[in-house]
Design a protein around this motif. Structure first.
Motif, mmCIF file in Angstrom:
data_model
loop_
_atom_site.group_PDB
_atom_site.id
_atom_site.type_symbol
_atom_site.label_atom_id
_atom_site.label_comp_id
_atom_site.label_asym_id
_atom_site.label_seq_id
_atom_site.Cartn_x
_atom_site.Cartn_y
_atom_site.Cartn_z
ATOM 1 N N ASP A 114 0.838 -1.196 0.000
ATOM 2 C CA ASP A 114 0.000 0.000 0.000
ATOM 3 C C ASP A 114 0.879 1.254 0.000
ATOM 4 O O ASP A 114 1.490 1.606 1.006
ATOM 5 C CB ASP A 114 -0.910 -0.002 1.232
ATOM 6 N N PHE A 115 0.923 1.948 -1.134
ATOM 7 C CA PHE A 115 1.757 3.138 -1.245
ATOM 8 C C PHE A 115 1.277 4.272 -0.346
ATOM 9 O O PHE A 115 2.053 5.173 -0.006
ATOM 10 C CB PHE A 115 1.787 3.630 -2.696
ATOM 11 N N ALA A 116 -0.003 4.272 0.028
ATOM 12 C CA ALA A 116 -0.561 5.373 0.810
ATOM 13 C C ALA A 116 0.039 5.462 2.213
ATOM 14 O O ALA A 116 -0.153 6.461 2.901
ATOM 15 C CB ALA A 116 -2.074 5.234 0.904
ATOM 16 N N GLN A 117 0.778 4.443 2.626
ATOM 17 C CA GLN A 117 1.393 4.473 3.958
ATOM 18 C C GLN A 117 2.585 5.420 4.015
ATOM 19 O O GLN A 117 3.009 5.843 5.094
ATOM 20 C CB GLN A 117 1.870 3.080 4.353
ATOM 21 N N TYR A 118 3.160 5.778 2.860
ATOM 22 C CA TYR A 118 4.363 6.601 2.845
ATOM 23 C C TYR A 118 3.995 8.078 2.965
ATOM 24 O O TYR A 118 3.000 8.528 2.431
ATOM 25 C CB TYR A 118 5.160 6.356 1.568
ATOM 26 N N ARG A 119 4.874 8.818 3.681
ATOM 27 C CA ARG A 119 4.615 10.237 3.895
ATOM 28 C C ARG A 119 5.778 11.126 3.462
ATOM 29 O O ARG A 119 5.583 12.290 3.129
ATOM 30 C CB ARG A 119 4.322 10.500 5.389
ATOM 31 N N THR A 120 7.004 10.604 3.516
ATOM 32 C CA THR A 120 8.184 11.432 3.273
ATOM 33 C C THR A 120 9.128 10.747 2.291
ATOM 34 O O THR A 120 9.042 9.545 2.060
ATOM 35 C CB THR A 120 8.934 11.701 4.586
ATOM 36 N N PHE A 121 10.054 11.533 1.737
ATOM 37 C CA PHE A 121 11.060 10.980 0.827
ATOM 38 C C PHE A 121 12.393 11.693 1.022
ATOM 39 O O PHE A 121 12.451 12.853 1.459
ATOM 40 C CB PHE A 121 10.611 11.082 -0.630
ATOM 41 N N SER A 122 13.438 10.992 0.685
ATOM 42 C CA SER A 122 14.799 11.543 0.651
ATOM 43 C C SER A 122 15.453 11.073 -0.631
ATOM 44 O O SER A 122 14.992 10.115 -1.269
ATOM 45 C CB SER A 122 15.618 11.058 1.852
ATOM 46 N N PHE A 123 16.535 11.734 -1.008
ATOM 47 C CA PHE A 123 17.313 11.274 -2.154
ATOM 48 C C PHE A 123 18.438 10.370 -1.677
ATOM 49 O O PHE A 123 18.964 10.528 -0.567
ATOM 50 C CB PHE A 123 17.867 12.460 -2.945
ATOM 51 N N ALA A 124 18.802 9.415 -2.517
ATOM 52 C CA ALA A 124 19.817 8.424 -2.147
ATOM 53 C C ALA A 124 21.150 9.080 -1.828
ATOM 54 O O ALA A 124 21.946 8.544 -1.054
ATOM 55 C CB ALA A 124 19.985 7.404 -3.276
ATOM 56 N N SER A 125 21.388 10.266 -2.396
ATOM 57 C CA SER A 125 22.642 10.968 -2.147
ATOM 58 C C SER A 125 22.767 11.448 -0.706
ATOM 59 O O SER A 125 23.869 11.697 -0.213
ATOM 60 C CB SER A 125 22.762 12.165 -3.092
ATOM 61 N N GLY A 126 21.617 11.577 -0.011
ATOM 62 C CA GLY A 126 21.634 12.071 1.361
ATOM 63 C C GLY A 126 21.923 13.553 1.460
ATOM 64 O O GLY A 126 22.254 14.060 2.534
ATOM 65 N N ARG A 127 21.781 14.271 0.309
ATOM 66 C CA ARG A 127 22.031 15.705 0.287
ATOM 67 C C ARG A 127 20.770 16.432 -0.178
ATOM 68 O O ARG A 127 19.781 15.805 -0.556
ATOM 69 C CB ARG A 127 23.167 16.056 -0.683
ATOM 70 N N LYS A 128 20.842 17.755 -0.141
ATOM 71 C CA LYS A 128 19.772 18.537 -0.716
ATOM 72 C C LYS A 128 19.711 18.275 -2.218
ATOM 73 O O LYS A 128 20.700 17.889 -2.829
ATOM 74 C CB LYS A 128 19.999 20.027 -0.441
#
Length: 470
Positions: free
Chosen positions: A160-174
């Motif tokens: 269920d994709f609706a459980q996700y709320r946030t994301f980051s990039f794999a680089s760990g940077r802005k």
């Protein structure tokens, strides 16, 4: 895939004449302005109605609905238990002025929204309808264009994709320059960004390499008509790109541009969604520019996947000047309805008023008279169009051509000849090929009782453009 339902009460007719023949079946109709599909995926929606497109400036957009929203309930009823016929009936029922929804997306769960329907008399002809019916006055503003993108998608995991709320990039940077458009698109979908520790991890890979299948000189053997026109998300227009057509052979194009987006569950460290673009071209091209121009298309299938490969899109371009009146299909001179708060409303126009002229051009009462004049104008102005700009619309008509830049003055003069019944050219009067110089106001002569009254209004430019994933 089930057919996408267009939830709007606009009569989509081949001509205004056909509409005039069909009116009178019901007393009124309602518009809500959204496209939805019953989900067949457990990942997103799971047998509920999912919004796939929202038409700008229509009731659904004003209520705050967005593409990707899962409609959980309609007037308290679970959409899992409703048929498309039931959903359409409630959304378009003119006896109910509004409809209550509960909506879920990445940014909210079961959020309550109220759509205030726009209900008008059944035989009312809107300016949006007129703009489509008379679009050859300005195909620069009103047209539909179809294009296909060379994208391949990975079918999502059953989660269920609706459980996700946030994301980051794999680089760990802005976000980097390459990532910024993807970042903006994910924010639009309701996800929140975290530099580190997001529920989802987004990885982007982009390369420009030599095409291993390339055959030098082979382009001369390929049909020259394979020009590649696509929608540019930054400009909102269709433009020609240097990429080879998706129908061109693999040995065409010396360079191969690849952009891949992978989205993974951070805790499980498992990829749950991905898309890859593969483009062939004969010269270098900025990877950052590609991401900027096409991020909405790359992510159009996220989170609700409807294509596995080579998705086809249609740009519905519908920009026009509006004074806010609805005409009677059976008597075009008669104002049937006036939009509240519109220029016409503020100027004091009322249902029952008769419009005799618009910007000095006669408005005939019959659809036939107006369309006959329109067709005569099209025949006369044929040679003022740019043959190099010819393009097919999504309905298959391939005679669409823009006006020649060096003929704007002649086109404007022709449009203003009363014999061509060009009253509806006011819809595009912000263009120099309609008025030279451009006229800011729209002036109508109305007949009210036995009196003829000229009324000037400042129209508003409406841009009801949207992209539909077919």
């Amino acid at each position: 895939m089930k057919r996408i339902i267009i939830v709007t009460a606009l009569c989509l007719v081949a001509s205004l004449s056909l509409m005039a023949q069909k009116v009178g079946v019901q007393s009124s109709r309602c518009e809500v302005g959204l496209l939805y599909q019953i989900s067949y995926q457990t990942n997103w929606g799971d047998s509920r109605a999912v919004v796939v497109e929202v038409i700008p400036d229509q009731p659904a957009a004003k209520a705050g609905l967005k593409a990707g929203d899962i409609i959980e309930t309609i007037n308290g009823r679970n959409t899992q238990e409703m048929s498309e016929e039931e959903i359409n009936r409630i959304l378009l029922d003119p006896s109910m002025g509004s409809v209550e929804l509960e909506v879920t997306n990445f940014g909210y769960r079961n959020k309550r929204m109220t759509i205030q329907k726009q209900c008008v008399p059944a035989q009312a002809v809107s300016e949006a309808m007129l703009a489509r019916a008379f679009n050859m006055y300005s195909v620069e503003d009103v047209t539909t264009r179809r294009f296909t993108m060379p994208y391949g998608y990975r079918a999502p995991e059953q989660i269920d994709f609706a459980q996700y709320r946030t994301f980051s990039f794999a680089s760990g940077r802005k976000p980097t320059i390459l990532e910024r458009s993807i970042y903006q698109e994910l924010l639009q979908k309701g996800l929140k960004y975290q530099v580190k520790g997001g529920d989802l991890v987004v990885a982007i890979q982009a390369d420009l390499t030599a095409n291993p299948n390339y055959r030098e000189g082979a382009e001369s053997d390929i049909e020259k008509g394979l020009k590649n026109y696509r929608f540019n998300a930054k400009t909102g227009d269709i433009q020609q790109y240097p990429f080879q057509s998706i129908n061109a052979p693999s040995f065409i194009g010396s360079h191969l541009l690849t952009v891949a987006i992978q989205i993974s569950d951070a805790k499980k460290q498992k990829m749950i969604w991905s898309v890859q673009a593969k483009e062939r071209l004969n010269s270098p091209y900025s990877l950052e520019t590609y991401a900027d121009n096409f991020a909405p298309l790359l992510l159009s299938n996220f989170p609700f996947l409807r294509y596995i490969s080579n998705p086809t899109f249609v740009l519905h371009k519908n920009s026009y000047r509006s004074i806010g009146v609805f005409f009677d299909a059976n008597d075009l001179q008669r104002i049937l309805w006036v939009e509240k708060g519109s220029p016409a409303d503020r100027a004091g126009l009322m249902p029952g008023d008769r419009i005799l002229t618009i910007n000095g051009l006669p408005l005939e009462s019959t659809v036939k008279a107006m369309t006959d004049g329109y067709h005569a104008f099209l025949r006369k102005s044929l040679f003022f169009r740019d043959e190099e700009s010819r393009f097919p619309s999504s309905d298959g008509f391939d005679g669409n051509k823009f006006w020649r830049l060096d003929k704007y003055k002649e086109v404007a003069e022709l449009m203003q000849e009363p014999k061509y019944k060009g009253a509806f050219t006011y819809l595009f009067s912000h263009r120099p090929y309609v008025h030279d110089p451009i006229i800011e106001d729209v002036v109508v002569e109305i007949q009210r009782g036995g009196e003829v009254i000229p009324i000037a209004m400042k129209p508003v430019l409406k841009k009801e453009d949207y992209i539909e994933l077919m």
